[in-house]
Design an enzyme around this catalytic site. Structure first.
Site, PDB file in Angstrom:
ATOM      1  CD  GLN A   1      -5.679   9.939   3.404  1.00  0.00           C
ATOM      2  OE1 GLN A   1      -6.713   8.930   3.401  1.00  0.00           O
ATOM      3  NE2 GLN A   1      -4.770   9.768   3.933  1.00  0.00           N
TER       4      GLN A   1
ATOM      5  CG  PHE B   1      -2.255  -0.115   1.094  1.00  0.00           C
ATOM      6  CD1 PHE B   1      -2.817  -1.112   0.176  1.00  0.00           C
ATOM      7  CD2 PHE B   1      -3.373   0.877   1.377  1.00  0.00           C
ATOM      8  CE1 PHE B   1      -4.444  -1.163  -0.046  1.00  0.00           C
ATOM      9  CE2 PHE B   1      -4.730   0.708   1.309  1.00  0.00           C
ATOM     10  CZ  PHE B   1      -5.006  -0.218   0.490  1.00  0.00           C
TER      11      PHE B   1
ATOM     12  NE  ARG C   1      -5.298   6.024   1.327  1.00  0.00           N
ATOM     13  CZ  ARG C   1      -6.221   5.433   2.090  1.00  0.00           C
ATOM     14  NH1 ARG C   1      -6.859   6.092   2.763  1.00  0.00           N
ATOM     15  NH2 ARG C   1      -6.325   4.115   1.630  1.00  0.00           N
TER      16      ARG C   1
ATOM     17  CG  LEU D   1     -12.523   4.099  -1.209  1.00  0.00           C
ATOM     18  CD1 LEU D   1     -11.606   5.411  -1.230  1.00  0.00           C
ATOM     19  CD2 LEU D   1     -12.227   3.585   0.231  1.00  0.00           C
TER      20      LEU D   1
ATOM     21  NE  ARG E   1      -6.856   7.324   7.058  1.00  0.00           N
ATOM     22  CZ  ARG E   1      -6.964   6.109   6.275  1.00  0.00           C
ATOM     23  NH1 ARG E   1      -6.350   5.017   6.123  1.00  0.00           N
ATOM     24  NH2 ARG E   1      -8.174   6.134   5.362  1.00  0.00           N
TER      25      ARG E   1
ATOM     26  CG  HIS F   1     -11.461   8.246   2.271  1.00  0.00           C
ATOM     27  ND1 HIS F   1     -12.100   7.367   2.143  1.00  0.00           N
ATOM     28  CD2 HIS F   1     -10.250   7.434   2.696  1.00  0.00           C
ATOM     29  CE1 HIS F   1     -11.882   6.140   2.641  1.00  0.00           C
ATOM     30  NE2 HIS F   1     -10.546   6.205   3.106  1.00  0.00           N
TER      31      HIS F   1
ATOM     32  CD  GLU G   1      -3.165   3.707  -0.901  1.00  0.00           C
ATOM     33  OE1 GLU G   1      -2.197   3.700  -0.636  1.00  0.00           O
ATOM     34  OE2 GLU G   1      -3.955   4.145  -0.085  1.00  0.00           O
TER      35      GLU G   1
ATOM     36  CG  HIS H   1      -8.811   7.288  -1.310  1.00  0.00           C
ATOM     37  ND1 HIS H   1      -8.566   7.140  -2.455  1.00  0.00           N
ATOM     38  CD2 HIS H   1      -8.674   6.290  -0.320  1.00  0.00           C
ATOM     39  CE1 HIS H   1      -8.049   5.672  -2.435  1.00  0.00           C
ATOM     40  NE2 HIS H   1      -7.956   5.305  -1.104  1.00  0.00           N
TER      41      HIS H   1
END
Length: 627
Positions: free
Chosen positions: A247, A121, A322, A263, A424, A388, A266, A249
Site C-alpha cells: 500500500q 475514513f 487508498r 505520513l 487495507r 506505507h 487520512e 499511502h
C-alpha cells in the site's frame, strides 16, 4: 559459548508495537512467562503512525453501522482477496477490543452524548474510526505500555525478579528463530549497543515486527521497518502470502527532502480536506472506478453536501480506498499536473477554522509548521504517495494466528498476511493489531499447554554466533549502505506503484545480483555503536522481502488493490481465487499459486449479486458461497 547471555520463557514476542504488546498481555494473563523484544526503544513503534483512528462498528455516530457492514467494506476494500474468516473475526471483535482499551485507560474523543467519537475514513460506509485527535496510535501504545506495567506488579509492588514473569528487552535485534526437531525452540540475537549475543529459549515465538517500508526509497516507515519478521519467518520455514500487495499511502509529505515520505494522516481528508492539482482542479472526480460509481459523488456540490448530511450515500471521492487515491495522484503527477516537487495539494483550511484544525488535527498542524514551514490552517499541504503498509505477510491460521507449517510460531499485525486482501482500509490496522494480537497470545497460550520445551543444541548456537560474526571476518568486501541504496532504487523504479512485466523481470535479476554481492558484505571496526553492522542483517531481510514481492508481482497478471500492472491494467476475476505463497529454500524464494478459501454462504449472502459480478467469476457466483 561460556559468556552467552541466556534466558528462558514460555513465549517470546518479537516486536513491541500494538500487536506485540496485545499478544504479550494475553499470554501473561494466561499465566505464561513472557519476553518482549523490541529492536528500538520501548514505545517507538510504527503503530504511532496510525494517527486517524481504529475502525470498529460501534455505531456511536451512525447507528446503522454493524459488523456485517464493516465486513463488507473490508472485503470490498481488499477487492475480495481477503481471507474471509480473518475479515469476519476482525469485524465482529473490533468493538470489544476498543471498549477494552477504554477500560484500560485510553482517552478517546467523545460525542456530545459522551460516547466514543467516530470519524469518517476512506472506504468505510459510516463514521467508524474511534480516535484521539490525530494521535490515536500513540494513545494505543501508551495504554498498552501502561497495561504491561500493571502486569509487572503484584499487590501494588513491582516484582523483584521480572525474569520469571514479564520483561521487555529493548534495543535488541533478533537474527534468527531457532528450531529443533521441526518445532520452535527459541530465538537468537544481540544487544544493539554492545553487540553481545543473547539466547532466548522458548517453545513459542510470536512475530509482531510490522512492515517492510525501508525496502523502498520513499516510505512513511521509520528505520526499523526492514521486513525482519517476514524474513525470519521465511528462514524458519513459514510461508508468506500475497507479497505483491503493497500500500502506497496517497498522502505523504514531499517537501522538503528531509521529511519526504512522512505520513499525512487520512483523517485530514476525513475531516474535509480536498485534493487539487496545479491547475486548481479537484481531480479525484475523474478517477472514480466503475465498481464505486454508486458510492462516491461525481460533482463538487454533491460531495460538499455529504459533510453536512453524512446519511447521504455518496461520499467525496477523496475518501476512495487508498489504492485508488494513490494511483490518481500518481497519474496527475506523471501527466505534468503535479507540483514542482512531485506532489499535489491537500487543503483543509477552506472547510475548517484554524481553531478546529488545531483541535482535530494537532499533530498535522505541528508537523507541517515545524518541518515544512507550512501553516495548514491557512495553506495547502504538498503531498504524494509513500510506501506505507504491506498487505502480504506470514501465512497464518485465522483463529489462532499460528504460522502455517511451523509448530510454535505465531504472527500478528502488519507482518501477518490475509486479513486485508489486496488493499487495507484506513483504520483497520489498529483494530487488526488488537484483534489478532489477542488471538496470537491466546493461540500461544493454548500451544504451550501441550508443548514440551525443546533445548537448543550447541550446534545451533554455534552456527547462529558464526553468522553474526561473519561480516567482521571479511575485509575489503561490499558495503551494506551502498547495496541498500541500490536495492531501494530498484524497488522504487521497477517494483513501485505502477509495474510492468519487463521491469519486474529486470528487478528480479538485479535483486539476485545484489543478493550474491551481499554474501560478501564486510564490516569495519567492532560491534559497539556500529550501524553498518546492524544494516548488514537488515539488508539480508530486505532482499528476501524484495525478492518475494517482485516474484509474486510478476506472476499476478492483473491489477488489483495495491498491485497495478500497466501491461495488465484490468482487474481479472479469475485471479480473485488465487493467493501467492512464497517460500524460501535457503538460497532463493519460490512462489506458487494456492486457492483462496471459499466464502461461506451466510457471508456470501451479505453482498448484492450485482456487486459480486464485479469481482467473481460466473461459476463462483453460481455456487453461491461454500456450503
Amino acid at each position: 559459548m561460556t559468556n552467552l547471555e541466556r534466558h528462558s520463557y514460555d513465549v517470546v514476542v518479537i516486536g513491541a508495537g500494538g500487536a506485540g504488546l496485545r499478544a504479550a498481555v494475553e499470554a501473561r494473563e494466561a499465566g505464561l512467562r513472557v519476553a518482549i523484544i523490541c529492536k528500538s526503544l520501548f514505545g517507538k513503534a510504527h503503530t504511532v503512525m496510525a494517527e486517524g483512528g481504529a475502525a470498529a462498528s460501534m455505531g456511536n455516530v451512525n447507528d446503522k453501522d454493524n459488523w456485517q457492514v464493516h465486513f463488507r467494506d473490508t472485503m470490498r476494500g481488499g477487492k475480495f482477496l481477503n481471507h474471509y474468516k480473518m475479515a469476519e473475526l476482525h469485524a465482529k471483535e473490533a468493538p470489544d477490543r476498543i471498549w477494552e482499551l477504554e477500560q484500560w485507560g485510553a482517552l478517546f474523543d467523545r460525542t456530545s452524548e459522551g460516547k466514543i467519537s467516530q470519524r469518517n475514513f476512506g472506504g468505510h460506509e459510516y463514521p467508524r474510526l474511534a480516535h484521539v485527535g490525530d494521535r490515536t496510535g500513540l494513545e494505543l501504545i501508551r495504554t498498552m505500555q501502561q497495561r504491561i506495567v500493571a502486569l509487572q506488579q503484584k499487590d501494588g509492588k513491582t516484582y523483584q525478579s521480572m525474569e520469571s514473569h514479564l520483561k521487555v528487552f529493548a534495543e535488541l535485534t533478533v537474527t534468527e528463530i531457532l528450531k529443533e526437531d521441526g518445532k520452535i525452540a527459541g530465538v537468537y540475537g544481540y544487544w544493539r549497543e554492545s553487540g553481545a549475543e543473547v539466547l532466548f529459549e522458548a517453545p513459542t515465538v510470536i512475530i509482531a515486527t510490522g512492515g517492510v517500508g525501508k525496502t523502498f526509497k520513499i516510505t512513511s516507515n521509520s528505520w526499523e521497518g526492514t521486513g525482519d519478521g517476514h524474513a525470519l519467518a521465511l528462514k524458519a520455514g513459514a510461508n508468506l502470502v500475497d507479497m505483491e500487495f503493497l500500500q502506497f499511502h496517497p498522502t505523504g509529505m514531499v517537501w522538503p527532502p528531509s521529511v519526504r515520505g512522512i505520513l499525512v494522516t487520512e483523517s485530514v481528508r476525513g475531516e474535509g480536506g480536498v485534493l487539487t492539482n496545479t491547475n486548481g482542479e479537484r481531480f479525484m472526480f475523474k478517477y472514480i472506478p466503475d465498481v464505486f460509481k454508486d458510492k462516491y459523488a461525481d460533482n463538487e456540490e454533491e460531495a460538499d453536501r455529504w459533510y453536512a448530511d453524512q446519511d447521504n450515500n455518496r461520499r467525496p471521492p477523496e475518501l476512495l480506498p487508498r489504492d485508488e487515491v494513490a494511483r490518481a495522484i500518481n497519474t496527475e503527477v506523471k501527466a505534468g499536473r503535479g507540483t514542482e516537487h512531485g506532489g499535489v495539494f491537500l487543503d483543509v483550511s477552506k472547510r475548517l477554522t484554524a481553531e478546529v484544525i488545531k483541535k482535530r488535527l494537532p499533530s498535522m498542524w505541528h508537523q507541517f509548521y515545524e518541518l515544512a514551514g507550512v501553516d495548514i490552517t491557512k495553506e495547502a499541504m504538498e503531498v504524494g504517495p509513500t510506501c506505507h503498509y504491506v498487505m502480504g505477510g506470514v501465512e497464518v491460521e485465522a483463529d489462532t494466528a499460528a504460522a502455517v507449517g511451523v509448530p510454535g510460531l505465531f504472527a500478528a499485525g502488519e507482518v501477518a498476511g490475509g486479513m486485508h486482501g489486496s488493499n487495507r482500509l484506513g483504520g483497520n490496522s489498529l483494530s487488526d493489531l488488537l484483534v489478532f494480537g489477542r488471538r496470537a497470545g491466546m493461540g500461544a497460550a493454548e500451544y504451550v499447554k501441550s508443548a514440551k520445551p525443546v533445548a537448543v543444541s550447541e550446534a545451533a548456537i554455534k552456527a547462529a554466533a558464526e553468522r553474526i560474526q561473519a561480516p567482521f571476518n571479511r575485509s575489503g568486501g561490499e558495503n551494506s549502505y551502498s547495496l541498500h541504496a541500490e536495492l531501494q532504487e530498484i524497488t522504487h523504479n521497477l517494483v513501485g506503484i505502477i509495474r510492468t512485466g519487463s521491469e519486474l523481470t529486470e528487478a528480479i535479476t538485479k535483486i539476485a545480483e545484489i543478493r550474491k554481492r551481499s554474501a560478501n558484505v564486510s564490516v569495519a571496526g567492532d560491534r559497539k555503536f556500529n550501524p553498518g553492522f546492524h544494516l548488514a542483517f537488515d539488508l539480508d531481510n530486505m532482499l528476501l522481502v524484495a525478492e518475494s514481492t517482485a516474484k509474486s508481482a510478476i506472476s499476478r497478471e492483473e491489477s488489483r488493490g495495491g498491485h497495478t500492472r500497466d501491461d495488465f491494467p484490468q482487474l481479472d476475476n479469475k485471479w480473485r481465487q488465487i493467493n501467492h505463497i512464497a517460500s524460501f529454500d535457503g538460497k532463493e524464494v519460490s512462489v506458487r499459486k494456492q486457492a483462496l478459501p471459499a466464502i461461506p454462504k451466510e457471508l456470501f449472502d451479505l453482498f448484492d449479486i450485482h456487486e459480486l459480478e464485479k469481482y467473481m467469476t460466473p461459476d463462483e457466483i453460481a455456487k453461491g458461497g461454500a456450503r
